[in-house]
Design a protein around this motif. Structure first.
Motif, PDB file in Angstrom:
ATOM      1  N   VAL A 137       0.837  -1.199   0.000  1.00 35.72           N
ATOM      2  CA  VAL A 137       0.000   0.000   0.000  1.00 35.72           C
ATOM      3  C   VAL A 137       0.872   1.248   0.000  1.00 35.72           C
ATOM      4  O   VAL A 137       0.522   2.270  -0.600  1.00 35.72           O
ATOM      5  CB  VAL A 137      -0.976   0.003   1.196  1.00 35.72           C
ATOM      6  N   GLU A 138       2.027   1.169   0.648  1.00 26.16           N
ATOM      7  CA  GLU A 138       2.962   2.297   0.605  1.00 26.16           C
ATOM      8  C   GLU A 138       3.397   2.563  -0.836  1.00 26.16           C
ATOM      9  O   GLU A 138       3.524   3.718  -1.252  1.00 26.16           O
ATOM     10  CB  GLU A 138       4.172   2.024   1.484  1.00 26.16           C
ATOM     11  N   GLN A 139       3.639   1.515  -1.594  1.00 24.38           N
ATOM     12  CA  GLN A 139       3.995   1.682  -3.002  1.00 24.38           C
ATOM     13  C   GLN A 139       2.846   2.320  -3.783  1.00 24.38           C
ATOM     14  O   GLN A 139       3.066   3.149  -4.672  1.00 24.38           O
ATOM     15  CB  GLN A 139       4.362   0.326  -3.620  1.00 24.38           C
ATOM     16  N   LEU A 140       1.638   1.953  -3.423  1.00 29.52           N
ATOM     17  CA  LEU A 140       0.464   2.542  -4.059  1.00 29.52           C
ATOM     18  C   LEU A 140       0.387   4.033  -3.759  1.00 29.52           C
ATOM     19  O   LEU A 140       0.012   4.834  -4.618  1.00 29.52           O
ATOM     20  CB  LEU A 140      -0.809   1.835  -3.593  1.00 29.52           C
ATOM     21  N   MET A 141       0.757   4.418  -2.533  1.00 30.55           N
ATOM     22  CA  MET A 141       0.744   5.837  -2.171  1.00 30.55           C
ATOM     23  C   MET A 141       1.731   6.628  -3.025  1.00 30.55           C
ATOM     24  O   MET A 141       1.482   7.787  -3.371  1.00 30.55           O
ATOM     25  CB  MET A 141       1.061   6.011  -0.685  1.00 30.55           C
ATOM     26  N   MET A 142       2.842   6.012  -3.372  1.00 34.32           N
ATOM     27  CA  MET A 142       3.786   6.686  -4.274  1.00 34.32           C
ATOM     28  C   MET A 142       3.147   6.911  -5.640  1.00 34.32           C
ATOM     29  O   MET A 142       3.326   7.959  -6.262  1.00 34.32           O
ATOM     30  CB  MET A 142       5.066   5.858  -4.398  1.00 34.32           C
ATOM     31  N   THR A 143       2.395   5.922  -6.093  1.00 38.58           N
ATOM     32  CA  THR A 143       1.695   6.062  -7.385  1.00 38.58           C
ATOM     33  C   THR A 143       0.648   7.163  -7.309  1.00 38.58           C
ATOM     34  O   THR A 143       0.537   8.000  -8.212  1.00 38.58           O
ATOM     35  CB  THR A 143       1.034   4.727  -7.773  1.00 38.58           C
ATOM     36  N   TRP A 144      -0.113   7.167  -6.223  1.00 40.93           N
ATOM     37  CA  TRP A 144      -1.144   8.188  -6.051  1.00 40.93           C
ATOM     38  C   TRP A 144      -0.540   9.586  -5.962  1.00 40.93           C
ATOM     39  O   TRP A 144      -1.193  10.574  -6.302  1.00 40.93           O
ATOM     40  CB  TRP A 144      -1.977   7.898  -4.799  1.00 40.93           C
ATOM     41  N   SER A 145       0.687   9.685  -5.481  1.00 41.12           N
ATOM     42  CA  SER A 145       1.308  11.001  -5.275  1.00 41.12           C
ATOM     43  C   SER A 145       1.549  11.742  -6.583  1.00 41.12           C
ATOM     44  O   SER A 145       1.833  12.942  -6.576  1.00 41.12           O
ATOM     45  CB  SER A 145       2.626  10.860  -4.512  1.00 41.12           C
ATOM     46  N   THR A 146       1.425  11.050  -7.698  1.00 39.71           N
ATOM     47  CA  THR A 146       1.585  11.700  -9.006  1.00 39.71           C
ATOM     48  C   THR A 146       0.309  11.597  -9.846  1.00 39.71           C
ATOM     49  O   THR A 146       0.339  11.865 -11.047  1.00 39.71           O
ATOM     50  CB  THR A 146       2.761  11.079  -9.791  1.00 39.71           C
ATOM     51  N   ASP A 147      -0.777  11.212  -9.227  1.00 41.99           N
ATOM     52  CA  ASP A 147      -2.038  11.048  -9.953  1.00 41.99           C
ATOM     53  C   ASP A 147      -2.592  12.408 -10.383  1.00 41.99           C
ATOM     54  O   ASP A 147      -2.323  13.442  -9.759  1.00 41.99           O
ATOM     55  CB  ASP A 147      -3.058  10.331  -9.060  1.00 41.99           C
ATOM     56  N   ASP A 148      -3.373  12.417 -11.436  1.00 44.90           N
ATOM     57  CA  ASP A 148      -4.004  13.654 -11.893  1.00 44.90           C
ATOM     58  C   ASP A 148      -5.054  14.156 -10.907  1.00 44.90           C
ATOM     59  O   ASP A 148      -5.363  15.352 -10.883  1.00 44.90           O
ATOM     60  CB  ASP A 148      -4.669  13.441 -13.264  1.00 44.90           C
ATOM     61  N   ASN A 149      -5.609  13.245 -10.119  1.00 41.38           N
ATOM     62  CA  ASN A 149      -6.648  13.612  -9.148  1.00 41.38           C
ATOM     63  C   ASN A 149      -5.990  14.205  -7.898  1.00 41.38           C
ATOM     64  O   ASN A 149      -5.234  13.527  -7.204  1.00 41.38           O
ATOM     65  CB  ASN A 149      -7.477  12.373  -8.794  1.00 41.38           C
ATOM     66  N   ILE A 150      -6.304  15.455  -7.599  1.00 36.45           N
ATOM     67  CA  ILE A 150      -5.644  16.119  -6.462  1.00 36.45           C
ATOM     68  C   ILE A 150      -5.984  15.470  -5.129  1.00 36.45           C
ATOM     69  O   ILE A 150      -5.194  15.519  -4.181  1.00 36.45           O
ATOM     70  CB  ILE A 150      -5.977  17.621  -6.401  1.00 36.45           C
ATOM     71  N   TRP A 151      -7.149  14.842  -5.042  1.00 39.20           N
ATOM     72  CA  TRP A 151      -7.559  14.259  -3.756  1.00 39.20           C
ATOM     73  C   TRP A 151      -6.791  12.981  -3.469  1.00 39.20           C
ATOM     74  O   TRP A 151      -6.485  12.687  -2.311  1.00 39.20           O
ATOM     75  CB  TRP A 151      -9.068  14.043  -3.747  1.00 39.20           C
ATOM     76  N   LEU A 152      -6.455  12.225  -4.498  1.00 39.82           N
ATOM     77  CA  LEU A 152      -5.612  11.048  -4.287  1.00 39.82           C
ATOM     78  C   LEU A 152      -4.209  11.480  -3.889  1.00 39.82           C
ATOM     79  O   LEU A 152      -3.562  10.854  -3.039  1.00 39.82           O
ATOM     80  CB  LEU A 152      -5.576  10.182  -5.551  1.00 39.82           C
ATOM     81  N   ARG A 153      -3.741  12.563  -4.497  1.00 41.11           N
ATOM     82  CA  ARG A 153      -2.422  13.073  -4.107  1.00 41.11           C
ATOM     83  C   ARG A 153      -2.444  13.587  -2.678  1.00 41.11           C
ATOM     84  O   ARG A 153      -1.484  13.404  -1.931  1.00 41.11           O
ATOM     85  CB  ARG A 153      -1.977  14.184  -5.076  1.00 41.11           C
ATOM     86  N   ARG A 154      -3.523  14.224  -2.280  1.00 45.50           N
ATOM     87  CA  ARG A 154      -3.642  14.716  -0.904  1.00 45.50           C
ATOM     88  C   ARG A 154      -3.615  13.550   0.087  1.00 45.50           C
ATOM     89  O   ARG A 154      -2.993  13.634   1.147  1.00 45.50           O
ATOM     90  CB  ARG A 154      -4.923  15.530  -0.750  1.00 45.50           C
ATOM     91  N   ILE A 155      -4.301  12.461  -0.243  1.00 41.48           N
ATOM     92  CA  ILE A 155      -4.282  11.272   0.613  1.00 41.48           C
ATOM     93  C   ILE A 155      -2.862  10.734   0.726  1.00 41.48           C
ATOM     94  O   ILE A 155      -2.403  10.385   1.827  1.00 41.48           O
ATOM     95  CB  ILE A 155      -5.232  10.199   0.063  1.00 41.48           C
ATOM     96  N   ALA A 156      -2.165  10.654  -0.396  1.00 42.72           N
ATOM     97  CA  ALA A 156      -0.787  10.153  -0.375  1.00 42.72           C
ATOM     98  C   ALA A 156       0.090  11.007   0.530  1.00 42.72           C
ATOM     99  O   ALA A 156       0.885  10.496   1.332  1.00 42.72           O
ATOM    100  CB  ALA A 156      -0.220  10.123  -1.790  1.00 42.72           C
ATOM    101  N   ILE A 157      -0.060  12.319   0.434  1.00 34.87           N
ATOM    102  CA  ILE A 157       0.757  13.238   1.232  1.00 34.87           C
ATOM    103  C   ILE A 157       0.467  13.090   2.729  1.00 34.87           C
ATOM    104  O   ILE A 157       1.389  13.107   3.550  1.00 34.87           O
ATOM    105  CB  ILE A 157       0.507  14.695   0.787  1.00 34.87           C
ATOM    106  N   ASP A 158      -0.795  12.954   3.078  1.00 34.74           N
ATOM    107  CA  ASP A 158      -1.188  12.995   4.494  1.00 34.74           C
ATOM    108  C   ASP A 158      -1.488  11.634   5.114  1.00 34.74           C
ATOM    109  O   ASP A 158      -1.914  11.570   6.272  1.00 34.74           O
ATOM    110  CB  ASP A 158      -2.414  13.899   4.661  1.00 34.74           C
TER     111      ASP A 158
END
Length: 218
Positions: free
Chosen positions: A126-147
């Motif tokens: 799931v940590e690896q998934l968070m890295m993927t989300w951190s560059t997603d076009d969706n800002i809310w997925l990136r926000r989840i990854a950051i926080d």
């Protein structure tokens, strides 16, 4: 759980005057019934006590709440997920993602990030998934990854935190820059030196908002 009766009970507790105020606070993004948090939790307390005994997540109930028009129903779904979070696993991530990208705003996303963070703490994939989300076009997925590591203190994966934040530097999006500031501010309570060094390293690319938020306790 008799979900039908619960949802009807919530609807019957609507307060039109409060609804206007609550909607205005959320910049009129959503319609509200006008039910404050203490009352909402009191209304579902007995139902959720029974649900807890089932020891499994009822995604049908959650999705039904998410599809209903008033914002309180999404809050009820999140209250339920918080109660049942120990039963969440990595297999629930697709469902949580769907919630995050549907009717998205900070009030629901900031509840989902903690749920995903708990799963990630015990599942490196799931940590690896968070890295993927951190560059997603969706800002809310990136926000989840950051926080998603908020409140982890000494269990924070700083290598992951640095990569995810670095992936989001140079942004003009308020909700991203705010999230960066919150994640650094939270970790500064545990390791202020690491945060100071991070700010110094990335100062030219960090938004003023992020620096201001992250420096609050330094």
């Amino acid at each position: 759980m008799d979900f039908t009766n619960l949802l009807k009970k919530i609807e019957n507790s609507a307060n039109a005057e409060q609804a206007v105020k609550m909607s205005a606070y959320m910049r009129d993004q959503f319609a509200f019934l006008g039910i404050p948090t203490p009352l909402r939790k009191a209304l579902h307390k007995e139902y959720f006590q029974l649900a807890k005994k089932e020891k499994q997540i009822d995604w049908n109930f959650i999705n039904n709440c998410w599809n209903l028009p008033f914002r309180e129903y999404q809050y009820v779904a999140l209250d339920y997920l918080m109660l049942m979070k120990k039963y969440l696993t990595a297999s629930d991530i697709p469902n949580l993602k769907q919630l995050a990208i549907s009717k998205s705003w900070w009030d629901t996303v900031d509840g989902i990030d903690g749920l995903i963070g708990d799963i990630a703490l015990t599942d490196p994939e799931v940590e690896q998934l968070m890295m993927t989300w951190s560059t997603d076009d969706n800002i809310w997925l990136r926000r989840i990854a950051i926080d998603h590591q908020l409140s982890r203190k000494g269990k924070t994966n700083t290598d992951l935190l640095e990569i995810i934040i670095a992936n989001n530097l140079g942004q003009t999006e308020f909700f991203i820059n705010k999230a960066i500031g919150w994640s650094l501010r939270d970790y500064s309570k545990t390791n202020p030196q690491w945060v100071r060094e991070f700010i110094e390293k990335y100062q030219e690319r960090l938004a003023p908002l992020s620096i201001r938020e992250s420096s609050k306790y330094l």
